[in-house]
Design a protein around this motif. Structure first.
Motif, PDB file in Angstrom:
ATOM      1  N   ARG A 129       0.855  -1.188   0.000  1.00  0.00           N
ATOM      2  CA  ARG A 129       0.000   0.000   0.000  1.00  0.00           C
ATOM      3  C   ARG A 129       0.893   1.240   0.000  1.00  0.00           C
ATOM      4  NH1 ARG A 129      -5.354  -1.344   1.908  1.00  0.00           N
ATOM      5  NH2 ARG A 129      -5.670   0.818   2.557  1.00  0.00           N
ATOM      6  N   ILE A 130       0.692   2.115  -0.980  1.00  0.00           N
ATOM      7  CA  ILE A 130       1.450   3.365  -1.073  1.00  0.00           C
ATOM      8  C   ILE A 130       0.449   4.511  -0.966  1.00  0.00           C
ATOM      9  CG2 ILE A 130       3.026   4.753  -2.477  1.00  0.00           C
ATOM     10  CD1 ILE A 130       3.938   2.139  -3.829  1.00  0.00           C
ATOM     11  N   SER A 131       0.547   5.264   0.134  1.00  0.00           N
ATOM     12  CA  SER A 131      -0.443   6.303   0.437  1.00  0.00           C
ATOM     13  C   SER A 131       0.199   7.680   0.457  1.00  0.00           C
ATOM     14  CB  SER A 131      -1.090   6.046   1.801  1.00  0.00           C
ATOM     15  OG  SER A 131      -1.599   4.734   1.891  1.00  0.00           O
ATOM     16  N   ASP A 132      -0.522   8.671  -0.090  1.00  0.00           N
ATOM     17  CA  ASP A 132      -0.058  10.055  -0.002  1.00  0.00           C
ATOM     18  C   ASP A 132      -1.098  10.900   0.732  1.00  0.00           C
ATOM     19  OD1 ASP A 132      -2.006  11.378  -1.851  1.00  0.00           O
ATOM     20  OD2 ASP A 132      -1.009  10.214  -3.405  1.00  0.00           O
ATOM     21  N   THR A 133      -0.692  12.082   1.141  1.00  0.00           N
ATOM     22  CA  THR A 133      -1.597  13.024   1.814  1.00  0.00           C
ATOM     23  C   THR A 133      -1.891  14.192   0.883  1.00  0.00           C
ATOM     24  OG1 THR A 133       0.326  14.102   2.839  1.00  0.00           O
ATOM     25  CG2 THR A 133      -0.810  12.410   4.138  1.00  0.00           C
ATOM     26  N   GLY A 134      -1.996  13.877  -0.395  1.00  0.00           N
ATOM     27  CA  GLY A 134      -2.215  14.907  -1.403  1.00  0.00           C
ATOM     28  C   GLY A 134      -3.664  15.314  -1.547  1.00  0.00           C
ATOM     29  N   SER A 135      -3.976  15.882  -2.692  1.00  0.00           N
ATOM     30  CA  SER A 135      -5.300  16.470  -2.921  1.00  0.00           C
ATOM     31  C   SER A 135      -6.359  15.455  -3.340  1.00  0.00           C
ATOM     32  CB  SER A 135      -5.188  17.563  -3.996  1.00  0.00           C
ATOM     33  OG  SER A 135      -4.522  17.057  -5.142  1.00  0.00           O
ATOM     34  N   GLY A 136      -5.950  14.202  -3.584  1.00  0.00           N
ATOM     35  CA  GLY A 136      -6.908  13.185  -4.011  1.00  0.00           C
ATOM     36  C   GLY A 136      -7.207  13.281  -5.500  1.00  0.00           C
ATOM     37  N   PHE A 179      -7.111   1.329  -6.178  1.00  0.00           N
ATOM     38  CA  PHE A 179      -6.836   2.531  -5.396  1.00  0.00           C
ATOM     39  C   PHE A 179      -8.069   2.984  -4.623  1.00  0.00           C
ATOM     40  CE2 PHE A 179      -8.599   4.126  -9.330  1.00  0.00           C
ATOM     41  CZ  PHE A 179      -9.337   5.243  -8.958  1.00  0.00           C
ATOM     42  N   GLU A 180      -7.791   3.761  -3.575  1.00  0.00           N
ATOM     43  CA  GLU A 180      -8.832   4.461  -2.808  1.00  0.00           C
ATOM     44  C   GLU A 180      -8.410   5.919  -2.758  1.00  0.00           C
ATOM     45  OE1 GLU A 180      -8.486   2.603   0.973  1.00  0.00           O
ATOM     46  OE2 GLU A 180      -9.632   0.817   0.409  1.00  0.00           O
ATOM     47  N   THR A 181      -9.369   6.841  -2.858  1.00  0.00           N
ATOM     48  CA  THR A 181      -8.988   8.252  -2.863  1.00  0.00           C
ATOM     49  C   THR A 181     -10.090   9.120  -2.271  1.00  0.00           C
ATOM     50  OG1 THR A 181      -8.101  10.018  -4.268  1.00  0.00           O
ATOM     51  CG2 THR A 181      -9.891   8.690  -5.203  1.00  0.00           C
ATOM     52  N   LYS A 182      -9.682  10.233  -1.680  1.00  0.00           N
ATOM     53  CA  LYS A 182     -10.624  11.228  -1.158  1.00  0.00           C
ATOM     54  C   LYS A 182     -10.064  12.616  -1.442  1.00  0.00           C
ATOM     55  CE  LYS A 182     -12.492   8.443   2.643  1.00  0.00           C
ATOM     56  NZ  LYS A 182     -12.540   8.266   4.122  1.00  0.00           N
ATOM     57  N   THR A 183     -10.910  13.476  -1.997  1.00  0.00           N
ATOM     58  CA  THR A 183     -10.504  14.863  -2.229  1.00  0.00           C
ATOM     59  C   THR A 183     -10.757  15.673  -0.957  1.00  0.00           C
ATOM     60  OG1 THR A 183     -12.695  15.471  -3.042  1.00  0.00           O
ATOM     61  CG2 THR A 183     -11.089  14.697  -4.680  1.00  0.00           C
ATOM     62  N   LYS A 184     -10.287  16.911  -0.957  1.00  0.00           N
ATOM     63  CA  LYS A 184     -10.483  17.778   0.208  1.00  0.00           C
ATOM     64  C   LYS A 184     -11.957  18.098   0.430  1.00  0.00           C
ATOM     65  CE  LYS A 184      -5.854  19.674   0.066  1.00  0.00           C
ATOM     66  NZ  LYS A 184      -4.953  20.783  -0.317  1.00  0.00           N
ATOM     67  N   GLU A 185     -12.737  18.048  -0.657  1.00  0.00           N
ATOM     68  CA  GLU A 185     -14.189  18.276  -0.528  1.00  0.00           C
ATOM     69  C   GLU A 185     -14.875  17.075   0.140  1.00  0.00           C
ATOM     70  OE1 GLU A 185     -12.450  20.983  -3.099  1.00  0.00           O
ATOM     71  OE2 GLU A 185     -12.522  18.815  -3.506  1.00  0.00           O
ATOM     72  N   SER A 190      -7.545  14.206   3.098  1.00  0.00           N
ATOM     73  CA  SER A 190      -7.527  13.862   1.672  1.00  0.00           C
ATOM     74  C   SER A 190      -6.274  13.059   1.340  1.00  0.00           C
ATOM     75  CB  SER A 190      -7.583  15.134   0.823  1.00  0.00           C
ATOM     76  OG  SER A 190      -6.414  15.912   1.040  1.00  0.00           O
ATOM     77  N   GLY A 191      -6.326  12.413   0.197  1.00  0.00           N
ATOM     78  CA  GLY A 191      -5.170  11.637  -0.253  1.00  0.00           C
ATOM     79  C   GLY A 191      -5.594  10.419  -1.041  1.00  0.00           C
ATOM     80  N   THR A 192      -4.588   9.697  -1.528  1.00  0.00           N
ATOM     81  CA  THR A 192      -4.824   8.513  -2.353  1.00  0.00           C
ATOM     82  C   THR A 192      -3.946   7.368  -1.879  1.00  0.00           C
ATOM     83  OG1 THR A 192      -5.333   9.917  -4.268  1.00  0.00           O
ATOM     84  CG2 THR A 192      -4.796   7.605  -4.723  1.00  0.00           C
ATOM     85  N   THR A 193      -4.521   6.179  -1.862  1.00  0.00           N
ATOM     86  CA  THR A 193      -3.769   4.961  -1.552  1.00  0.00           C
ATOM     87  C   THR A 193      -3.880   4.001  -2.724  1.00  0.00           C
ATOM     88  OG1 THR A 193      -4.199   5.161   0.828  1.00  0.00           O
ATOM     89  CG2 THR A 193      -3.540   2.986   0.010  1.00  0.00           C
ATOM     90  N   PHE A 194      -2.729   3.575  -3.239  1.00  0.00           N
ATOM     91  CA  PHE A 194      -2.699   2.529  -4.261  1.00  0.00           C
ATOM     92  C   PHE A 194      -2.384   1.217  -3.596  1.00  0.00           C
ATOM     93  CE2 PHE A 194      -2.388   6.145  -7.052  1.00  0.00           C
ATOM     94  CZ  PHE A 194      -3.092   5.738  -8.180  1.00  0.00           C
ATOM     95  N   MET A 195      -3.154   0.178  -3.924  1.00  0.00           N
ATOM     96  CA  MET A 195      -2.957  -1.157  -3.355  1.00  0.00           C
ATOM     97  C   MET A 195      -2.504  -2.103  -4.454  1.00  0.00           C
ATOM     98  SD  MET A 195      -5.613   0.519  -1.743  1.00  0.00           S
ATOM     99  CE  MET A 195      -7.152  -0.159  -2.299  1.00  0.00           C
ATOM    100  N   ILE A 196      -1.330  -2.680  -4.262  1.00  0.00           N
ATOM    101  CA  ILE A 196      -0.791  -3.659  -5.206  1.00  0.00           C
ATOM    102  C   ILE A 196      -0.779  -5.012  -4.506  1.00  0.00           C
ATOM    103  CG2 ILE A 196       1.232  -4.323  -6.584  1.00  0.00           C
ATOM    104  CD1 ILE A 196       1.989  -1.152  -5.837  1.00  0.00           C
TER     105      ILE A 196
END
Length: 201
Positions: A129-136, A179-185, A190-196
């Protein structure tokens, strides 16, 4: 490279040569991505230690992440079984996902990398799982992110092939990429996680 050595003491010429070098490397990367997409390169399959594979990549990518004020959190499972694949291709998958995370964490953020063993009906798998705290990822883009040549980056900044190639590599070795993702709205976190997932040996 030869010209840069020759003009190293001339700042104006050196800057022009640096630009030529950068654009040449961009062209090289685009061609390599296109070749990866249209045909499988010759590859070797071997037993791969996923944790070691990720550590080697972070040793190279770490400086770039630091320059963008991105901290790395590692949660790597112990005594994981090996997976079968080409270690360079698997690193390319991880690299592409990490590379996409950098521009969406403007001003800095956190990249979390987790590995673990999971049991499914089909047998034992390794999940990365690679997760970021970005904008989604915006809702209207989610269905298309694995499409060839689709990119939300500015012209010249992305080929739209990174995730397409990654998806093809993972599928080739019997795995899945989701992947799973959520925008700031949608969420303050917020952020995105890619699951391999890859089959364990």
């Amino acid at each position: 490279d030869l010209l840069m050595e020759k003009f190293s003491e001339n700042p104006e010429s050196y800057d022009i040569l640096k630009t030529i070098q950068k654009q040449g490397n961009n062209a090289k990367r685009i061609v390599e991505n296109l070749l990866s997409f249209v045909r499988y390169k010759e590859h070797r399959e071997e037993d791969v230690d996923v944790n070691k594979n990720i550590e080697e990549l972070l040793a190279v990518k770490g400086n770039t992440l630091s320059l963008h004020n991105i901290s790395v959190v590692k949660d790597l499972g112990e005594s994981l079984p090996m997976v079968r694949g080409d270690p360079n291709e698997l690193q390319q998958v991880f690299f592409n996902i990490m590379n996409n995370a950098v521009p969406v964490m403007k001003g800095g953020g956190r990249l979390t990398i987790q590995t673990r063993s999971i049991n499914t009906e089909g047998g034992q798998n390794i999940e990365i799982r690679i997760s970021d705290t970005g904008s989604g990822i915006e809702p209207e883009h989610r269905a298309r992110i694995f499409d060839p040549l689709f990119t939300t980056k500015k012209v010249g900044e992305g080929t739209g092939l990174g995730l397409t190639v990654s998806y093809a590599i993972v599928k080739k070795y019997g795995g899945s990429l989701t992947f799973e993702t959520k925008t700031k709205e949608e969420s303050p976190d917020s952020g995105t996680t890619f699951m391999i997932t890859l089959p364990a040996i």
